[in-house]
Scaffold this active site. Sequence first.
Site, PDB file in Angstrom:
ATOM      1  N   SER A 146      40.570  46.914  46.485  1.00 44.51           N
ATOM      2  CA  SER A 146      41.501  46.127  47.309  1.00 44.51           C
ATOM      3  C   SER A 146      42.520  47.079  47.944  1.00 44.51           C
ATOM      4  O   SER A 146      42.654  48.227  47.524  1.00 44.51           O
ATOM      5  CB  SER A 146      42.230  45.136  46.394  1.00 44.51           C
ATOM      6  N   TYR A 159      46.683  41.398  39.450  1.00 48.73           N
ATOM      7  CA  TYR A 159      45.691  41.758  40.472  1.00 48.73           C
ATOM      8  C   TYR A 159      45.854  43.229  40.857  1.00 48.73           C
ATOM      9  O   TYR A 159      44.875  43.977  40.920  1.00 48.73           O
ATOM     10  CB  TYR A 159      45.881  40.853  41.693  1.00 48.73           C
TER      11      TYR A 159
END
Length: 254
Positions: A146, A159
């Site tokens: 990410s 996350y």
Amino acid sequence: MNMFDLSGKVAIVTGCDTGLGQGMAVGLAKAGADVLGIGYVDAPETKEMVESVGRRFEYINANLIANSNKQALTELVDQAVEKMGRVDILVNNAGIIRREDLLDFSEENWDDVIAINQKAVVFLSQAVAKHFIAQQSGGKIINIASMLSFQGGIRVISYTASKSAVMGITRALATELSGHNIQVNAIAPGYMATNNTEALRADEERNKAILDRIPAGRWGRPEDMQGPITFLASEASNYVTGYTLAVDGGWLAR
Ligand code: NAD
């Protein structure tokens, strides 16, 4: 010779009922691979898309949070290989995000995200690597990282932790598995229009701020993953390993 050809190869793709996983499953199928999906909701649309390009699609229904222990993950991979006869590619795509202010962040939102985004990635990769070695075929593992493998983000501590770990895990797996002709890389998608970013896109202010910062001037789409995944799953990338490739419309370059 087409060095991107995946004919005869079998790919396991986690979380491919929708979004980026679906885009990548279809991309791999277009390049010639059969696909086995693993996920906690069925994937009839992906099945239809993969079959419409002439490839086989099978599915194992499993929740990768509830089954994030080593034994369950190993059994899932064994089942997948039994169904398909072999495995050549693993795409660790299934992942979740939980948004909560740091000061209130719950233990559940930490544990669930780490279980699927981080722990499952390691033990699915371990199990698949054993099959690659037993097959003496080499193989490809592609993890989905990410922008928050590179940046801190806001309100998404678990996350960011998990996706930063994915970049390190990718390097660590690559160094230990290269001697077996197994290449391990990651793709770090930028801001892509999927369920994962629905809340951001629905917030007019955040949506504009993000769009204004993407040099390409648009949100990414599942199809944008198809070229990069095919490259990293194919012999075209046989000397590329341990690397995290941003597919971000220029976000990180800015
Ligand atoms: P998405 O929410 O549409 O897809 C997530 C996938 O994971 C779905 O297939 C879902 O069924 C599966 N999944 C969720 N919980 C599961 C569980 N408990 N067990 C099994 N499967 C489960 O979002 P997406 O954007 O397509 O996300 C795919 C991957 O890409 C994720 O790892 C995500 O973190 C990553 N990613 C997305 C973006 C983005 O902007 N959309 C950016 C960077 C990284």
